[in-house]
Design a protein around this motif. Structure first.
Motif, PDB file in Angstrom:
ATOM      1  N   VAL A 153      61.333 -13.056   1.855  1.00 13.71           N
ATOM      2  CA  VAL A 153      59.863 -12.951   1.883  1.00 13.71           C
ATOM      3  C   VAL A 153      59.481 -12.370   3.234  1.00 13.71           C
ATOM      4  O   VAL A 153      59.931 -12.866   4.264  1.00 13.71           O
ATOM      5  CB  VAL A 153      59.205 -14.344   1.735  1.00 13.71           C
ATOM      6  N   ASP A 154      58.698 -11.314   3.213  1.00 21.18           N
ATOM      7  CA  ASP A 154      58.233 -10.776   4.497  1.00 21.18           C
ATOM      8  C   ASP A 154      56.851 -10.172   4.315  1.00 21.18           C
ATOM      9  O   ASP A 154      56.525  -9.616   3.268  1.00 21.18           O
ATOM     10  CB  ASP A 154      59.193  -9.720   5.053  1.00 21.18           C
ATOM     11  N   ILE A 155      56.083 -10.296   5.362  1.00 19.64           N
ATOM     12  CA  ILE A 155      54.738  -9.746   5.351  1.00 19.64           C
ATOM     13  C   ILE A 155      54.786  -8.221   5.456  1.00 19.64           C
ATOM     14  O   ILE A 155      53.862  -7.525   5.052  1.00 19.64           O
ATOM     15  CB  ILE A 155      53.950 -10.412   6.501  1.00 19.64           C
ATOM     16  N   ALA A 205      54.965 -10.729   1.114  1.00 21.97           N
ATOM     17  CA  ALA A 205      53.951 -11.776   1.008  1.00 21.97           C
ATOM     18  C   ALA A 205      53.866 -12.546   2.316  1.00 21.97           C
ATOM     19  O   ALA A 205      54.784 -12.507   3.137  1.00 21.97           O
ATOM     20  CB  ALA A 205      54.320 -12.729  -0.122  1.00 21.97           C
ATOM     21  N   ASN A 206      52.755 -13.255   2.461  1.00 21.61           N
ATOM     22  CA  ASN A 206      52.543 -14.064   3.652  1.00 21.61           C
ATOM     23  C   ASN A 206      52.897 -15.517   3.334  1.00 21.61           C
ATOM     24  O   ASN A 206      52.338 -16.103   2.409  1.00 21.61           O
ATOM     25  CB  ASN A 206      51.064 -13.959   4.044  1.00 21.61           C
ATOM     26  N   ILE A 207      53.791 -16.095   4.088  1.00 20.82           N
ATOM     27  CA  ILE A 207      54.229 -17.456   3.783  1.00 20.82           C
ATOM     28  C   ILE A 207      53.109 -18.476   4.048  1.00 20.82           C
ATOM     29  O   ILE A 207      53.165 -19.609   3.581  1.00 20.82           O
ATOM     30  CB  ILE A 207      55.528 -17.831   4.544  1.00 20.82           C
ATOM     31  N   SER A 246      64.468 -19.403   8.300  1.00 23.47           N
ATOM     32  CA  SER A 246      63.252 -18.773   8.810  1.00 23.47           C
ATOM     33  C   SER A 246      63.502 -18.179  10.189  1.00 23.47           C
ATOM     34  O   SER A 246      63.787 -18.901  11.141  1.00 23.47           O
ATOM     35  CB  SER A 246      62.102 -19.780   8.888  1.00 23.47           C
ATOM     36  N   ASP A 247      63.417 -16.874  10.237  1.00 24.46           N
ATOM     37  CA  ASP A 247      63.563 -16.171  11.515  1.00 24.46           C
ATOM     38  C   ASP A 247      62.231 -15.490  11.819  1.00 24.46           C
ATOM     39  O   ASP A 247      62.180 -14.456  12.467  1.00 24.46           O
ATOM     40  CB  ASP A 247      64.684 -15.125  11.361  1.00 24.46           C
ATOM     41  N   MET A 248      61.144 -16.102  11.323  1.00 23.53           N
ATOM     42  CA  MET A 248      59.849 -15.413  11.386  1.00 23.53           C
ATOM     43  C   MET A 248      59.308 -15.324  12.806  1.00 23.53           C
ATOM     44  O   MET A 248      59.415 -16.231  13.600  1.00 23.53           O
ATOM     45  CB  MET A 248      58.812 -16.162  10.537  1.00 23.53           C
TER      46      MET A 248
HETATM   47  C1  LIG Z   1      62.622 -11.229  13.865  1.00 25.64           C
HETATM   48  S1  LIG Z   1      62.132 -10.592  12.324  1.00 25.64           S
HETATM   49  C2  LIG Z   1      63.332 -11.214  11.225  1.00 25.64           C
HETATM   50  C3  LIG Z   1      64.674 -10.552  11.317  1.00 25.64           C
HETATM   51  C4  LIG Z   1      65.556 -10.918  10.128  1.00 25.64           C
HETATM   52  N1  LIG Z   1      65.924 -12.322  10.162  1.00 25.64           N
HETATM   53  C5  LIG Z   1      66.815 -10.115  10.090  1.00 25.64           C
HETATM   54  O1  LIG Z   1      67.873 -10.684  10.253  1.00 25.64           O
HETATM   55  O2  LIG Z   1      66.749  -8.912   9.855  1.00 25.64           O
HETATM   56  C6  LIG Z   1      60.726 -11.590  11.969  1.00 25.64           C
HETATM   57  C7  LIG Z   1      60.047 -11.228  10.647  1.00 25.64           C
HETATM   58  O3  LIG Z   1      59.106 -12.261  10.331  1.00 25.64           O
HETATM   59  C8  LIG Z   1      58.096 -11.641   9.537  1.00 25.64           C
HETATM   60  N2  LIG Z   1      56.907 -12.495   9.434  1.00 25.64           N
HETATM   61  C9  LIG Z   1      56.094 -12.885  10.451  1.00 25.64           C
HETATM   62  N3  LIG Z   1      55.086 -13.634   9.993  1.00 25.64           N
HETATM   63  C10 LIG Z   1      55.263 -13.757   8.648  1.00 25.64           C
HETATM   64  C11 LIG Z   1      54.531 -14.412   7.614  1.00 25.64           C
HETATM   65  N4  LIG Z   1      53.409 -15.106   7.894  1.00 25.64           N
HETATM   66  N5  LIG Z   1      54.992 -14.338   6.350  1.00 25.64           N
HETATM   67  C12 LIG Z   1      56.111 -13.622   6.082  1.00 25.64           C
HETATM   68  N6  LIG Z   1      56.837 -12.966   7.024  1.00 25.64           N
HETATM   69  C13 LIG Z   1      56.429 -13.026   8.287  1.00 25.64           C
HETATM   70  C14 LIG Z   1      57.845 -10.358  10.300  1.00 25.64           C
HETATM   71  O4  LIG Z   1      57.182  -9.408   9.507  1.00 25.64           O
HETATM   72  C15 LIG Z   1      59.249  -9.937  10.721  1.00 25.64           C
HETATM   73  O5  LIG Z   1      59.786  -8.980   9.836  1.00 25.64           O
END
Ligand SMILES: C[S@@+](CC[C@H](N)C(=O)[O-])C[C@H]1O[C@@H](n2cnc3c(N)ncnc32)[C@H](O)[C@@H]1O
Length: 326
Positions: free
Chosen positions: A116-118, A132-134, A209-211
């Protein structure tokens, strides 16, 4: 919220930004002076990436970013993924997809992974994804729906045919999921008699979650897409308090997803930027998981305030309100 305003005005401004994308940048500008979302911060980050051994290694191995090594280290230490039974994994903030690649490699072909990613991003082979937005409740429903109904969405669901929510790299090979007992039960009738029950269930074995908030989009509007997800995920602002507060909000969102969607016994990994509220998050996580660890992988840069919380063995009865009232 009212409490936050009294305690720390900056915090509520930052919180507000989560719900109305553009405002946060203006608001924080007023509060702190220019927040470093400018092109020089971005090019510094890109330069550092070019000279980094993990980045080079990721390229050689065909991994989408150096973040992959952090998850490998976490899994080596805590054994999050299992190959012996089909695993359902949710990867929050998956773009550009390195963690999903690692999860895919470690759970094998019996499992399912939903990213899931924004940001819009094509998921790695074998991984499904939604943009989508979590923070939205609807996203939770979509996640549940995905893991309960899975590929049948492609054929029967108006949601998908009208809006194309799910991108599934395995669309043409549904047979491998039909082998798993729990999915066979759901699909055993045309009317999905078990679906309602399944939708109330907690379908996930692992939530990652790596968000972190992406840089705002600056170009690429003309084609209704984004500039590359890889560049936009480079995202810390350089303001420790801001990074911390933003990451705490996303950790809370991930923890809510874990309470709602993770099976008892399930595992949870969440990135955070350290600061004064770590302990509160840790305390909340201890109410949800039997064991909670703090971990800084070697592949995480020393100068970065990034840290990972790992929750193992989710407890069976978790009261969300109680967790968040502490
Ligand atoms: C550091 S990156 C993740 C890297 C990923 N773990 C990888 O290994 O490629 C952080 C991600 O969190 C996403 N993100 C931030 N806020 C978010 C939200 N509210 N809902 C979904 N995704 C979100 C960002 O768009 C970004 O792509």
């Amino acid at each position: 919220m009212g409490f936050s305003i009294i305690r720390d005005g900056a915090r509520i401004l930052a919180r507000f930004g989560f719900f109305s994308g553009h405002h946060v940048h203006h608001t924080l500008f007023l509060k702190f002076g220019p927040v470093r979302f400018n092109s020089s911060a971005k090019s510094r980050w890109l330069d550092r990436q070019k000279n980094d051994a993990f980045t080079r290694e990721a390229k050689v191995l065909g991994l989408r970013s150096r973040a992959a090594f952090k998850l490998m280290e976490i899994d080596d230490k805590f054994r999050i993924f299992k190959k012996d039974s089909p695993q359902c994994v949710l990867d929050l903030g998956y773009a550009p997809g390195a963690w999903s690649q690692v999860a895919q490699d470690r759970i094998g072909h019996n499992g399912m992974i939903l990213g899931v990613d924004i940001l819009p991003c094509t998921p790695p082979r074998g991984v499904s994804a939604i943009q989508a937005n979590i923070l939205s409740k609807k996203t939770h429903e979509l996640i549940r729906l995905f893991f309960c109904k899975h590929f049948e969405l492609y054929r029967h669901d108006r949601l998908h045919s009208e809006t194309g929510y799910f991108h599934d790299a395995n669309e043409n090979d549904p047979s491998r999921f039909q082998q798993a007992q729990e999915y066979r039960e759901i699909f055993s009738s045309d009317e999905y008699p078990n679906l309602k029950v399944a939708l109330r269930n907690q379908p996930l074995d692992t939530i990652l979650s790596d968000m972190y908030e992406p840089w705002p989009q600056t170009t690429g509007f003309w084609n209704n897409l984004t500039n590359s997800a890889y560049s936009r995920m480079a995202n810390t602002s350089g303001l420790a308090i801001r990074d911390h507060v933003m990451s705490m909000d996303l950790c809370d969102a991930a923890l809510i997803a874990a309470i709602d969607l993770l099976k008892p016994g399930g595992s949870f990994v969440s990135k955070l930027y350290t600061g004064e509220e770590d302990e509160l998050l840790e305390k909340r996580m201890k109410m949800v998981f039997s064991t909670v660890h703090r971990y800084k992988p070697q592949s995480s840069r020393n100068e970065s305030k990034e840290l990972y919380f790992v929750g193992l063995k989710k407890r069976s009865q978790v009261d969300k309100l109680r967790v968040f009232s502490c």
